[in-house]
Design a protein around this motif. Structure first.
Motif, PDB file in Angstrom:
ATOM      1  N   TYR A 183      82.328  47.322  70.919  1.00 42.35           N
ATOM      2  CA  TYR A 183      81.851  48.477  71.633  1.00 42.35           C
ATOM      3  C   TYR A 183      82.799  49.561  71.864  1.00 42.35           C
ATOM      4  O   TYR A 183      82.548  50.690  72.006  1.00 42.35           O
ATOM      5  N   ASN A 243      68.894  62.196  79.248  1.00 37.87           N
ATOM      6  CA  ASN A 243      68.618  61.689  78.138  1.00 37.87           C
ATOM      7  C   ASN A 243      67.625  62.269  77.335  1.00 37.87           C
ATOM      8  O   ASN A 243      67.611  62.234  76.246  1.00 37.87           O
ATOM      9  N   SER A 272      77.042  61.201  72.094  1.00 41.73           N
ATOM     10  CA  SER A 272      75.912  60.817  72.791  1.00 41.73           C
ATOM     11  C   SER A 272      74.992  60.266  72.029  1.00 41.73           C
ATOM     12  O   SER A 272      74.200  60.480  70.998  1.00 41.73           O
ATOM     13  N   ARG A 273      74.432  58.710  72.379  1.00 38.10           N
ATOM     14  CA  ARG A 273      73.298  58.025  71.672  1.00 38.10           C
ATOM     15  C   ARG A 273      72.042  58.903  71.611  1.00 38.10           C
ATOM     16  O   ARG A 273      71.465  58.813  70.526  1.00 38.10           O
ATOM     17  N   ASN A 274      71.860  59.490  72.616  1.00 37.19           N
ATOM     18  CA  ASN A 274      70.601  60.039  72.739  1.00 37.19           C
ATOM     19  C   ASN A 274      70.562  61.188  71.699  1.00 37.19           C
ATOM     20  O   ASN A 274      69.607  61.563  71.221  1.00 37.19           O
ATOM     21  N   THR A 286      72.422  61.783  69.172  1.00 37.93           N
ATOM     22  CA  THR A 286      72.479  61.413  67.838  1.00 37.93           C
ATOM     23  C   THR A 286      71.100  60.810  67.478  1.00 37.93           C
ATOM     24  O   THR A 286      70.653  61.192  66.210  1.00 37.93           O
ATOM     25  N   PHE A 287      70.496  59.982  68.340  1.00 37.68           N
ATOM     26  CA  PHE A 287      69.180  59.515  68.021  1.00 37.68           C
ATOM     27  C   PHE A 287      68.146  60.380  67.563  1.00 37.68           C
ATOM     28  O   PHE A 287      67.481  60.579  66.500  1.00 37.68           O
ATOM     29  N   ALA A 332      71.110  52.805  64.794  1.00 36.77           N
ATOM     30  CA  ALA A 332      71.760  52.494  66.084  1.00 36.77           C
ATOM     31  C   ALA A 332      72.472  51.503  66.288  1.00 36.77           C
ATOM     32  O   ALA A 332      73.283  51.196  67.174  1.00 36.77           O
ATOM     33  N   GLN A 354      72.504  49.806  69.855  1.00 42.28           N
ATOM     34  CA  GLN A 354      72.871  50.740  70.857  1.00 42.28           C
ATOM     35  C   GLN A 354      71.732  51.355  71.628  1.00 42.28           C
ATOM     36  O   GLN A 354      70.765  51.859  70.557  1.00 42.28           O
ATOM     37  N   SER A 397      69.174  53.951  73.253  1.00 36.82           N
ATOM     38  CA  SER A 397      69.029  55.403  73.385  1.00 36.82           C
ATOM     39  C   SER A 397      67.753  55.354  74.802  1.00 36.82           C
ATOM     40  O   SER A 397      66.733  55.246  74.582  1.00 36.82           O
TER      41      SER A 397
END
Length: 335
Positions: free
Chosen positions: A52, A195, A257-259, A261-262, A279, A282, A284
Motif C-alpha cells: 500500500y 467521493n 484519488s481512487r475515486n 481515477t475510477f 483498481a 483498492q 472506490s
C-alpha cells in the motif's frame, strides 16, 4: 483529557497505515492491525508496507499485529480504518475487545447502504458508546503525499471538544496540522459526497473535458453537498473548510484519488467490472456511496443532480456521454 499514549489503528491499507505513521511520528506508541499476517510481519521486519505504501519507511514506534485483541489492549484511542460499507461487520467483531473508555475514531468516508447512517452513527450504535466518545478525521487526506511527509491540514471532529483537542495533540506533526470541529454532520457529509463528485470529475476527464468542466463540477458538487448537509443540521460554514472544499478539491483533482481515477476509467469506456479489476482491490468508496447518498437526499427532499447521474452511470447503465449532456441540459435558473 491528556494526550493519549497508546493508540490502536485497525486497518493497514494506505490511509490506515499512513495515519498510524502520523500518530507514531507525533510521539505515540501505535499498534497497527493488519488482516493478513504477512503484512504485519513485513511491517515489523522491514519497516515497510509494500502493498500500500511502497518506498515509505515506517517509524519504530509503530508495531503491527494480525491479532485485533493484542492491538486494542489498553489503547486509549482506537482508530477504525476500514471501508465504510464494511465498518459495521468489522466493528461488530471487535466490539467485545474494545476498552470501554477509549475514543473511537472513524477514518471511513461514506453513508451506509442499508441504513443511510453516517459512519459515526454506525460506530456509536455497534460499539454501544455515547456519541461524545466517537470522533472522525477528514480533510485533504491523500495518503501517499502525507506518508511522504508533504504538508497538509485536516479536521478532527468530535461532539466532546475535550476529546477532539486530545486527538488533535495526538496527531500533530511538523507536516500534519489538525484543526478541531464539533460539526460531525457537516464533516461526514462532506467526506462522503466528495467521493461521488470525484467520480463525476473522473468521468468528465475520461471523456476528454478540461479544467472549466472540472471547476464547474467541483463548484456545483459543493453546492449540492452543502444542501444535503444543511438539511441534516450541519453548519453551512463547514463546507467552506478543510473537510468540505479542501477535501473536495484534492479528491477531484489528483491522480492519487481512487475515486477520480475510477471515474476516469468509466469515462474512457471501461465497464464497472473492468474499472474494479484495474483498481487491484483498492476501494472506490463513491461507487457504493452514490446510491446511499442519493437515497438520503430523496428522503430529505434535496436535489443532487450530479450524485443522481453518477449513481445511474455506475448502477443503471447510463452512458457517460449522455450523462454529461443531461447535466448540461437541465432547467435554466439563477445560481
Amino acid at each position: 483529557m491528556a494526550q493519549p499514549e497508546r493508540i490502536a489503528v485497525l486497518g493497514a491499507g494506505s490511509w490506515g497505515t499512513t495515519f498510524a505513521k502520523v500518530l507514531a511520528d507525533a510521539g505515540n506508541d501505535v499498534a497497527l492491525w493488519a488482516r493478513r499476517p504477512q503484512v504485519a510481519q513485513e511491517i515489523n521486519e522491514t519497516r515497510r508496507n509494500g502493498s500500500y505504501l511502497p518506498g515509505i519507511e515506517l517509524p519504530e514506534r509503530l508495531r503491527a499485529t494480525d491479532d485485533a485483541a493484542e492491538a486494542v489492549h489498553a489503547a486509549e484511542v482506537v482508530v477504525l480504518a476500514v471501508p465504510s460499507q464494511t465498518l459495521r461487520e468489522n466493528l461488530a467483531g471487535w466490539q467485545p475487545l474494545l476498552p470501554p473508555e477509549a475514543t473511537l475514531v472513524s477514518l471511513a468516508k461514506g453513508v451506509e447502504l442499508s441504513t443511510l447512517k453516517r459512519m459515526s452513527q454506525v460506530v456509536g450504535e455497534v460499539a454501544d458508546v455515547p456519541m461524545e466518545q466517537v470522533a472522525v478525521v477528514s480533510g485533504p487526506n491523500l495518503a501517499k503525499e502525507i506518508a511522504a511527509g508533504q504538508p497538509t491540514a485536516t479536521v478532527v471532529a468530535c461532539p466532546d471538544e475535550e476529546r477532539a483537542v486530545a486527538l488533535q495533540k495526538a496527531c500533530f506533526t511538523p507536516y500534519f496540522r489538525p484543526y478541531t470541529n464539533t460539526d460531525m454532520v457537516g464533516i461526514e457529509i462532506s467526506g462522503a459526497c466528495k467521493n461521488v463528485i470525484a467520480l463525476a470529475c473522473g468521468i468528465a476527464a475520461g471523456l476528454g473535458f478540461g479544467h472549466n468542466t472540472m471547476s464547474s463540477l467541483i463548484t456545483r458538487g459543493l453546492a449540492e453537498t452543502t444542501r444535503l448537509g444543511v438539511a441534516l443540521g450541519a453548519d453551512p460554514m463547514t463546507f467552506a473548510g478543510l473537510a468540505g472544499l479542501g477535501d473536495l478539491v484534492a479528491t477531484c483533482s489528483s491522480p492519487l484519488s481512487r475515486n477520480r481515477t475510477f471515474g476516469e476509467r468509466l469515462g474512457s469506456g471501461e465497464t464497472l467490472a473492468q474499472a474494479q479489476e484495474a483498481a487491484h482491490g483498492q476501494v472506490s468508496e463513491g461507487v457504493k456511496s452514490c446510491s446511499s447518498i442519493r437515497q438520503l437526499a430523496d428522503r430529505h427532499g434535496v436535489e443532487m443532480p450530479i450524485t443522481d447521474v453518477v449513481h445511474r452511470v455506475c448502477h443503471e447503465g447510463l452512458e457517460p456521454g449522455p450523462a454529461t449532456a443531461e447535466l448540461l441540459g437541465r432547467e435554466r435558473k439563477a445560481e
